[in-house]
Write a protein that holds these residues in place. Structure first.
Motif, PDB file in Angstrom:
ATOM      1  N   TYR A 134      33.573  45.482  52.459  1.00 56.94           N
ATOM      2  CA  TYR A 134      33.977  44.523  51.438  1.00 56.94           C
ATOM      3  C   TYR A 134      34.760  43.390  52.101  1.00 56.94           C
ATOM      4  CZ  TYR A 134      33.032  48.097  47.842  1.00 56.94           C
ATOM      5  OH  TYR A 134      32.448  49.032  47.018  1.00 56.94           O
ATOM      6  N   GLN A 136      36.800  39.443  51.044  1.00 59.68           N
ATOM      7  CA  GLN A 136      37.264  38.520  50.005  1.00 59.68           C
ATOM      8  C   GLN A 136      37.863  37.290  50.679  1.00 59.68           C
ATOM      9  OE1 GLN A 136      40.811  39.669  47.651  1.00 59.68           O
ATOM     10  NE2 GLN A 136      39.613  39.233  45.829  1.00 59.68           N
ATOM     11  N   GLY A 146      36.251  36.610  44.273  1.00 59.79           N
ATOM     12  CA  GLY A 146      36.007  38.036  44.130  1.00 59.79           C
ATOM     13  C   GLY A 146      35.519  38.671  45.425  1.00 59.79           C
ATOM     14  N   TRP A 147      35.450  39.999  45.423  1.00 55.47           N
ATOM     15  CA  TRP A 147      34.990  40.732  46.604  1.00 55.47           C
ATOM     16  C   TRP A 147      33.468  40.636  46.732  1.00 55.47           C
ATOM     17  CZ3 TRP A 147      38.075  42.826  50.279  1.00 55.47           C
ATOM     18  CH2 TRP A 147      39.420  43.066  49.960  1.00 55.47           C
ATOM     19  N   ASN A 180      41.099  43.807  43.097  1.00 56.24           N
ATOM     20  CA  ASN A 180      40.925  42.362  43.189  1.00 56.24           C
ATOM     21  C   ASN A 180      42.281  41.670  43.239  1.00 56.24           C
ATOM     22  OD1 ASN A 180      39.868  39.814  43.208  1.00 56.24           O
ATOM     23  ND2 ASN A 180      38.707  40.010  41.320  1.00 56.24           N
ATOM     24  N   SER A 183      42.153  36.347  40.122  1.00 56.92           N
ATOM     25  CA  SER A 183      41.647  36.456  38.759  1.00 56.92           C
ATOM     26  C   SER A 183      40.133  36.287  38.699  1.00 56.92           C
ATOM     27  CB  SER A 183      42.309  35.392  37.875  1.00 56.92           C
ATOM     28  OG  SER A 183      42.039  34.092  38.371  1.00 56.92           O
ATOM     29  N   GLN A 184      39.533  35.838  39.789  1.00 55.91           N
ATOM     30  CA  GLN A 184      38.101  35.590  39.802  1.00 55.91           C
ATOM     31  C   GLN A 184      37.341  36.829  40.267  1.00 55.91           C
ATOM     32  OE1 GLN A 184      36.842  31.702  41.289  1.00 55.91           O
ATOM     33  NE2 GLN A 184      38.980  31.194  41.650  1.00 55.91           N
ATOM     34  N   THR A 185      36.152  37.001  39.737  1.00 56.16           N
ATOM     35  CA  THR A 185      35.321  38.144  40.126  1.00 56.16           C
ATOM     36  C   THR A 185      34.136  37.732  40.981  1.00 56.16           C
ATOM     37  OG1 THR A 185      34.058  37.971  38.065  1.00 56.16           O
ATOM     38  CG2 THR A 185      35.973  39.448  38.073  1.00 56.16           C
ATOM     39  N   ASN A 186      33.736  36.471  40.913  1.00 61.38           N
ATOM     40  CA  ASN A 186      32.593  36.017  41.694  1.00 61.38           C
ATOM     41  C   ASN A 186      33.003  35.715  43.140  1.00 61.38           C
ATOM     42  OD1 ASN A 186      30.563  35.970  39.599  1.00 61.38           O
ATOM     43  ND2 ASN A 186      31.657  34.227  38.729  1.00 61.38           N
ATOM     44  N   PRO A 187      32.249  36.226  44.108  1.00 65.05           N
ATOM     45  CA  PRO A 187      32.607  35.996  45.502  1.00 65.05           C
ATOM     46  C   PRO A 187      32.067  34.688  46.065  1.00 65.05           C
ATOM     47  CG  PRO A 187      30.742  37.482  45.393  1.00 65.05           C
ATOM     48  CD  PRO A 187      31.143  37.197  43.969  1.00 65.05           C
ATOM     49  N   THR A 200      27.542  30.481  39.927  1.00 64.06           N
ATOM     50  CA  THR A 200      28.363  31.550  40.476  1.00 64.06           C
ATOM     51  C   THR A 200      27.754  32.884  40.127  1.00 64.06           C
ATOM     52  OG1 THR A 200      29.733  31.687  38.502  1.00 64.06           O
ATOM     53  CG2 THR A 200      30.477  30.204  40.244  1.00 64.06           C
ATOM     54  N   ASN A 202      26.596  37.202  41.372  1.00 65.79           N
ATOM     55  CA  ASN A 202      26.248  38.192  42.368  1.00 65.79           C
ATOM     56  C   ASN A 202      24.764  38.068  42.691  1.00 65.79           C
ATOM     57  OD1 ASN A 202      28.866  39.386  42.546  1.00 65.79           O
ATOM     58  ND2 ASN A 202      28.518  40.185  40.496  1.00 65.79           N
TER      59      ASN A 202
END
Length: 224
Positions: A134, A136, A146-147, A180, A183-187, A200, A202
């Motif tokens: 992983y 980030q 995000g990761w 995480n 606050s963002q989830t998209n890497p 954005t 996955n």
């Protein structure tokens, strides 16, 4: 003789209490829950930073300094017989995606003043399928993203934004994903002409997944 009797008596008491292995604790092997990975980055105006360990930040925060190069290596695994290496490549200003490098080699540039914009990291070796890697990144004007994992792109494309910092974790498949930090989830975020927000997501939705076995890339892609 009396000393021997006292020693035998003490051992008996410890065993009765279920503490019979206390005396061996100092010699017991250290159990590593997840894999160990080390990495360092070349930072604008600062040069090479020191090697950082599992989940530590390499780079800077709040200084507006670009990452210019990175080196990554696997340094320990729960099962010492496992054969796992690491390979990675970076998307560099004015150059695009560089060729992949492996196990501590330099990806990026040194002395050219060019920013890293995105990175992909994957595992190699006979036992790579037992683990997940992983990573980030902290990107200019976006913050901590995000990761990403196992060959996914982390960072941006088409914006001209620099990477400023990175964290990496190596985990067994059975372990939970990392916490995480932002606050963002998209890497990954790619500029799409005509769209103010960009793309954005996955795999298959704006992300760029690297097939290290054949060199193919899946997703919308990042142009050089």
């Amino acid at each position: 003789m009396k000393r021997l009797q006292k020693t035998i008596g003490l051992v008996s008491v410890l065993m009765a209490l279920g503490l019979g292995n206390v005396a061996l604790a100092a010699d017991a092997p250290v159990v590593i829950k997840s894999g160990n990975v080390e990495y360092r980055t070349q930072v604008q105006n600062e040069g090479w930073q020191t090697w950082m360990g599992e989940d530590e930040q390499s780079g800077t925060s709040g200084k507006g300094l670009r990452l210019e190069a990175i080196e990554i290596k696997v340094t320990g695994l729960p099962d010492k017989t496992d054969q796992v290496g690491i390979t990675y490549r970076t998307h560099v200003q004015n150059i695009g995606w560089q060729d992949r490098v492996v196990d501590g080699q330099t990806s990026g540039t040194v002395g050219l003043g060019l920013r890293l914009e995105a990175i992909q990291i994957a595992l190699t070796g006979e036992d790579a399928d037992k683990y997940d890697v992983y990573y980030q990144v902290h990107a200019q004007n976006i913050g901590t993203m995000g990761w990403a994992k196992n060959g996914e792109a982390a960072g941006t494309a088409g914006y001209g934004y620099r990477l400023e910092a990175i964290r990496i974790q190596l985990k067994q498949k059975s372990e939970a994903a990392p916490v995480n930090y932002g606050s963002q989830t998209n890497p990954f975020k790619e500029y799409v002409p005509g769209s103010e927000s960009g793309s954005t997501g996955n795999t298959g939705n704006g992300n760029y997944v690297w097939d290290i076995t054949g060199g193919a890339d899946y997703g919308t892609g990042i142009s050089n």
